[in-house]
Design a protein around this motif. Structure first.
Motif, PDB file in Angstrom:
ATOM      1  N   HIS A  80       0.814  -1.219   0.000  1.00  0.00           N
ATOM      2  CA  HIS A  80       0.000   0.000   0.000  1.00  0.00           C
ATOM      3  C   HIS A  80       0.852   1.277   0.000  1.00  0.00           C
ATOM      4  CE1 HIS A  80      -3.627  -2.358   0.698  1.00  0.00           C
ATOM      5  NE2 HIS A  80      -2.914  -3.059   1.563  1.00  0.00           N
ATOM      6  N   ARG A  81       2.149   1.116  -0.210  1.00  0.00           N
ATOM      7  CA  ARG A  81       3.086   2.236  -0.276  1.00  0.00           C
ATOM      8  C   ARG A  81       3.218   3.016   1.040  1.00  0.00           C
ATOM      9  NH1 ARG A  81       4.860   3.254  -5.437  1.00  0.00           N
ATOM     10  NH2 ARG A  81       3.751   2.128  -7.063  1.00  0.00           N
ATOM     11  N   TYR A  82       2.998   2.335   2.162  1.00  0.00           N
ATOM     12  CA  TYR A  82       3.109   3.002   3.456  1.00  0.00           C
ATOM     13  C   TYR A  82       4.543   3.405   3.781  1.00  0.00           C
ATOM     14  CZ  TYR A  82      -1.731   1.718   4.390  1.00  0.00           C
ATOM     15  OH  TYR A  82      -3.100   1.593   4.337  1.00  0.00           O
ATOM     16  N   ALA A  83       5.523   2.631   3.343  1.00  0.00           N
ATOM     17  CA  ALA A  83       6.916   3.018   3.584  1.00  0.00           C
ATOM     18  C   ALA A  83       7.199   4.372   2.941  1.00  0.00           C
ATOM     19  CB  ALA A  83       7.873   1.965   3.046  1.00  0.00           C
ATOM     20  N   GLY A  84       6.532   4.663   1.836  1.00  0.00           N
ATOM     21  CA  GLY A  84       6.693   5.953   1.185  1.00  0.00           C
ATOM     22  C   GLY A  84       6.345   7.113   2.089  1.00  0.00           C
ATOM     23  N   GLU A  85       5.425   6.904   3.029  1.00  0.00           N
ATOM     24  CA  GLU A  85       5.057   7.983   3.940  1.00  0.00           C
ATOM     25  C   GLU A  85       6.200   8.334   4.894  1.00  0.00           C
ATOM     26  OE1 GLU A  85       1.118   7.929   5.617  1.00  0.00           O
ATOM     27  OE2 GLU A  85       0.409   6.635   3.985  1.00  0.00           O
ATOM     28  N   VAL A  86       6.907   7.316   5.427  1.00  0.00           N
ATOM     29  CA  VAL A  86       8.042   7.630   6.308  1.00  0.00           C
ATOM     30  C   VAL A  86       9.224   8.148   5.491  1.00  0.00           C
ATOM     31  CG1 VAL A  86       7.382   6.182   8.267  1.00  0.00           C
ATOM     32  CG2 VAL A  86       8.785   5.210   6.456  1.00  0.00           C
ATOM     33  N   LEU A  87       9.367   7.675   4.258  1.00  0.00           N
ATOM     34  CA  LEU A  87      10.425   8.203   3.387  1.00  0.00           C
ATOM     35  C   LEU A  87      10.149   9.672   3.054  1.00  0.00           C
ATOM     36  CD1 LEU A  87      10.959   5.185   0.959  1.00  0.00           C
ATOM     37  CD2 LEU A  87      12.331   5.809   2.958  1.00  0.00           C
ATOM     38  N   ASN A  88       8.902  10.007   2.765  1.00  0.00           N
ATOM     39  CA  ASN A  88       8.550  11.408   2.501  1.00  0.00           C
ATOM     40  C   ASN A  88       8.793  12.276   3.723  1.00  0.00           C
ATOM     41  OD1 ASN A  88       7.774  10.897  -0.144  1.00  0.00           O
ATOM     42  ND2 ASN A  88       5.612  10.648   0.374  1.00  0.00           N
ATOM     43  N   TRP A  89       8.497  11.742   4.906  1.00  0.00           N
ATOM     44  CA  TRP A  89       8.758  12.464   6.149  1.00  0.00           C
ATOM     45  C   TRP A  89      10.248  12.783   6.270  1.00  0.00           C
ATOM     46  CZ3 TRP A  89      11.767  11.832  10.434  1.00  0.00           C
ATOM     47  CH2 TRP A  89      11.436  12.569  11.579  1.00  0.00           C
ATOM     48  N   ALA A  90      11.076  11.775   6.021  1.00  0.00           N
ATOM     49  CA  ALA A  90      12.527  11.962   6.101  1.00  0.00           C
ATOM     50  C   ALA A  90      13.009  12.978   5.071  1.00  0.00           C
ATOM     51  CB  ALA A  90      13.244  10.624   5.908  1.00  0.00           C
ATOM     52  N   GLU A  91      12.468  12.907   3.866  1.00  0.00           N
ATOM     53  CA  GLU A  91      12.845  13.881   2.837  1.00  0.00           C
ATOM     54  C   GLU A  91      12.429  15.294   3.230  1.00  0.00           C
ATOM     55  OE1 GLU A  91      11.140  12.384  -0.788  1.00  0.00           O
ATOM     56  OE2 GLU A  91      12.698  10.854  -1.007  1.00  0.00           O
ATOM     57  N   SER A  92      11.290  15.437   3.884  1.00  0.00           N
ATOM     58  CA  SER A  92      10.838  16.755   4.351  1.00  0.00           C
ATOM     59  C   SER A  92      11.788  17.319   5.401  1.00  0.00           C
ATOM     60  CB  SER A  92       9.424  16.667   4.927  1.00  0.00           C
ATOM     61  OG  SER A  92       8.501  16.324   3.941  1.00  0.00           O
ATOM     62  N   VAL A  93      12.234  16.467   6.304  1.00  0.00           N
ATOM     63  CA  VAL A  93      13.200  16.905   7.318  1.00  0.00           C
ATOM     64  C   VAL A  93      14.496  17.334   6.645  1.00  0.00           C
ATOM     65  CG1 VAL A  93      14.596  16.171   9.298  1.00  0.00           C
ATOM     66  CG2 VAL A  93      12.178  15.521   9.159  1.00  0.00           C
TER      67      VAL A  93
END
Length: 123
Positions: free
Chosen positions: A91-104
Motif C-alpha cells: 500500500h506504499r506506506y513506507a513511502g510515507e516515512v520516506l517522505n517524512w525523512a525527505e521533508s526533514v
C-alpha cells in the motif's frame, strides 16, 4: 494513521516492543541499538526514527541519520532500516516515512538524501 518520531514519543517502551515484532533481521538490530541506547553512537547524534502508526500498531518505519553502513563517506543524511509490517505491505506506506525523512532533509537545507540497499527499483 499518523507519523510519530520514536525519540519524542510518549511511549517509547510500546514502540520498542512493536519494532521487536518485526520479521526482519535488520529490524532486530535496530531494536537492539535502541534498547542499548546505541543508535546515536552508531548512526550519529541527530538520528531519528519516524514511525507510521495505525492506533497502537506499527505500520512502517525507517531511520533518518547522518551515518549508515557506507563508510567512510561525506554523503549525508541517510535513510535506513526501512520496514513495513506484513499485513500493511503493498500500500506504499513506507513511502510515507520516506517522505517524512525527505521533508526533514529539506528543512535542513539538504539537496539529497541517500539510501544504501541491495534492492533494485524498490525505493
Amino acid at each position: 494513521m499518523k507519523i510519530i518520531e520514536y525519540f519524542t514519543s510518549d511511549d517509547k517502551a510500546h514502540w520498542l516492543g512493536e519494532i521487536a515484532k518485526a520479521d526482519w533481521g535488520a529490524a532486530k538490530f535496530l531494536h537492539q541499538l535502541l534498547s542499548e541506547g546505541k543508535l546515536e553512537e552508531t548512526l550519529g547524534d541527530s538520528a531519528l526514527v519516524p514511525l507510521l502508526t495505525d492506533g497502537e500498531k506499527l505500520v512502517s518505519f525507517c531511520t533518518f541519520a547522518p551515518l549508515d553502513d557506507v563508510q567512510p563517506t561525506e554523503l549525508s543524511p541517510w535513510i535506513g532500516f526501512v520496514y513495513t509490517a506484513p499485513e500493511y505491505r503493498g500500500h506504499r506506506y513506507a513511502g510515507e516515512v520516506l517522505n517524512w525523512a525527505e521533508s526533514v532533509a529539506t528543512v535542513m537545507g539538504r539537496e539529497a538524501v541517500y539510501i544504501s540497499t541491495d534492492h533494485i527499483g524498490l525505493y
